[in-house]
Write a protein that holds these residues in place. Structure first.
Motif, mmCIF file in Angstrom:
data_model
loop_
_atom_site.group_PDB
_atom_site.id
_atom_site.type_symbol
_atom_site.label_atom_id
_atom_site.label_comp_id
_atom_site.label_asym_id
_atom_site.label_seq_id
_atom_site.Cartn_x
_atom_site.Cartn_y
_atom_site.Cartn_z
ATOM 1 N N ILE A 1 29.876 12.950 46.607
ATOM 2 C CA ILE A 1 29.687 13.749 45.399
ATOM 3 C C ILE A 1 29.655 15.252 45.686
ATOM 4 O O ILE A 1 30.222 16.043 44.942
ATOM 5 N N TYR B 1 27.533 7.370 38.751
ATOM 6 C CA TYR B 1 27.968 6.226 39.567
ATOM 7 C C TYR B 1 27.353 6.290 40.959
ATOM 8 O O TYR B 1 27.022 5.257 41.549
ATOM 9 N N THR C 1 32.759 16.072 34.816
ATOM 10 C CA THR C 1 33.373 15.054 35.664
ATOM 11 C C THR C 1 32.455 14.782 36.860
ATOM 12 O O THR C 1 32.214 13.622 37.225
ATOM 13 N N ALA D 1 30.286 11.507 38.026
ATOM 14 C CA ALA D 1 30.282 11.010 39.406
ATOM 15 C C ALA D 1 28.852 10.767 39.879
ATOM 16 O O ALA D 1 28.573 9.765 40.555
ATOM 17 N N ALA E 1 32.761 7.145 42.063
ATOM 18 C CA ALA E 1 32.259 8.509 42.263
ATOM 19 C C ALA E 1 33.232 9.309 43.131
ATOM 20 O O ALA E 1 33.555 10.465 42.828
ATOM 21 N N LEU F 1 36.335 10.282 41.102
ATOM 22 C CA LEU F 1 36.019 11.305 40.100
ATOM 23 C C LEU F 1 35.938 12.677 40.764
ATOM 24 O O LEU F 1 36.483 13.668 40.252
ATOM 25 N N VAL F 2 35.257 12.746 41.902
ATOM 26 C CA VAL F 2 35.111 14.028 42.598
ATOM 27 C C VAL F 2 36.481 14.502 43.101
ATOM 28 O O VAL F 2 36.821 15.686 42.991
#
Lengths: 338, 338
Positions: free
Chosen positions: A334, A306, A299, A303, A220, A223-224
């Motif tokens: 996040i 997860y 996206t 995140a 996560a 991704l962030v």
């Protein structure tokens, strides 16, 4: 387009790692002392270069995970201090080699070590930090811990090589991207959290839970990070925006926009990300395409998925301040804007 | 000027590692299989690049030491195979990073990995091999062995950084040079031999003896290597001569010639080794200076000193074919011409 908040009260305080930092402050001070002690060497370039990187700030998120997980497991010993330092050393070694491989000049807004002392020094001091990490974990003397951390190191190194093959390749699949960030980022988060229940001699289920928490938090988090490199869904063009774009680094926002785009758009992505032919109008146009195809929002949506798994992984631990801090860390990962 | 032979019979057969190779052949085959298995990865660049290096030949001297030491200690188990593979992986990782740092194009007469796949790949696959080495030693499960090998790795990395500071510096002292070769070369020879008495659960004295044997053999080996890079005392200009000279690498022959030379000669050494301003006449002239000041002969004389210590270190082991092979290996290290 606004971020879809997963909480009802949109006016609540933004999640932070303040609680995590406060709970772990005393231990972290000892970890920092351990880090300083183990960077020392009669070869003066080593502490000079290592200190430049290690003292540069950063959130120390990985050692914080080790400390907090030790507290969550009611650990009473001293090993978590060495293991937290060890995890930070592995991370630092990786950063040194990453900056050489990426040819980066900046790290956290300051000149990168390789920009000051050259690539040779960064490669070799990275090797040194890595071997110091191993010495620290050997001192702890648990073969189970050694297994976790040596395997994590190997997976990280494999992930770095895999990433090399995705560089400037716009047809990288989401799956390959996921493999890379699991290996490069999430595996160390996972190992950082997993070692603590082992030294605390907790049941296997708690070990698996904390490994899963770390892995999903790490995914996560990355991704962030990759969404924020394009300004997140706010898509504000701040100074930290566009690094991945300029390097032609293929991250999920680009993968999604490429897959959802038409032929003209794909030609654009190929030109800027593969050939690295970029002009001033290209980054704003790229962000416009990412927005058009909801690539940044999705996206962040990935995140959240997860993040939810990370939160649920802690389900078997009783409520308490440390658990709450770890849960808030997921929200922070996040919802953060930087 | 002829090499001063330490043996009476000058017509005796030149010492070789043939006996060592023959005695360890069966085990070495299993080590090679282990190496091949552990280089594998779904990331195809890894086995491709690693295989180029690891299969390039070389004497496999370090794994041979681990195997022979295990035999000398009467070891009956299987761990020495993994440890020998581990030692070769550490060595290979170091070579990959060395070639990047030195900007070398050739390795054992073939294109170096970095010349084919680039520096990035060599840095990262080096990291990978290093982490695989750690996984292997963790599998063996001996904390004492882990202590020896993690410490050796750390010393090697520290030595690499120290060497960086001596590069192109003609005023490097013999002592600093010795520190560098002890760390970069001899420490791994030492660790390779020392792990075997540990897994064989032999007394501390045998562990210390084999560590000393490896350390002194390694120093002698590197000293001779550095003399051979200028053709040894024969000073024949073969194809392998002059690599260190062209890189401006400061080795003992140059240190001695510099210390013993006059102002004109020192100006020469500074120009060719520090400024790297070299023309075709410079290497022959350098060799002439090395000869004039007995720098090559004395480098070999220093090697004999360490060789004698290596031989004496084995004194407490009973006579037998393995001991004789290890003693002959010392003679080979010193008297070899390539």
């Amino acid at each position: 387009m606004a971020v879809v908040l997963t909480f009802d009260d949109k006016r609540r305080k933004a999640p932070s790692i303040d609680a995590l930092v406060a709970l772990t402050a005393a231990d972290l001070e000892r970890v920092n002392a351990m880090i300083a002690a183990r960077m020392s060497s009669p070869v003066s370039l080593i502490p000079k270069l290592a200190d430049h990187l290690v003292s540069a700030g950063g959130k120390r998120l990985r050692p914080l995970l080790t400390i907090a997980a030790a507290q969550l497991c009611g650990y009473q010993g001293e090993h978590h201090v060495k293991l937290a330092a060890c995890v930070e050393f592995i991370h630092s070694a990786t950063l040194l080699h990453d900056d050489v491989v990426d040819g980066s000049d900046l790290r956290r807004g300051r000149p990168a070590a390789n920009a000051i002392w050259g690539n040779k020094a960064s490669v070799l001091v990275g090797d040194f930090l890595f071997t110091r990490a191993f010495e620290l974990m050997v001192e702890v003397g648990s073969l189970e811990v050694l297994g976790i951390l040596s395997n994590a190191s190997s997976v990280i190194a494999e992930g770095e090589v895999l990433q090399l093959s995705t560089a400037n390749n716009t047809t990288t699949s989401e799956n390959t991207y996921l493999e890379v960030i699991k290996a490069k980022t999430a595996k160390l988060f996972s190992a950082a959290a997993e070692v603590s229940p082992v030294i605390a001699e907790r049941p296997t289920a708690e070990r698996a839970a904390l490994a899963s928490y770390g892995m999903n938090l790490g995914i996560a988090f990355q991704l962030v990070d990759d969404a924020l490199d394009y300004g997140g869904t706010a898509a504000k063009l701040g100074k930290a925006v566009g690094d991945d774009f300029r390097e032609g680094k293929i991250t999920l926002p680009v993968i999604l926009a490429f897959l959802r785009g038409d032929a003209t758009e794909r030609t654009f992505w190929t030109r800027v990300m593969e050939a690295l032919e970029q002009n001033d109008a290209d980054l704003p146009h790229a962000i416009e395409l990412l927005q058009r195809h909801h690539a940044l929002a999705d996206t962040l949506e990935r995140a959240r998925h997860y993040g939810a798994m990370a939160r649920d992984a802690l389900g078997l631990f009783a409520d308490g301040p440390v658990k709450r801090a770890l849960l808030e860390t997921v929200d922070f990962a996040i919802e953060r804007t930087h």
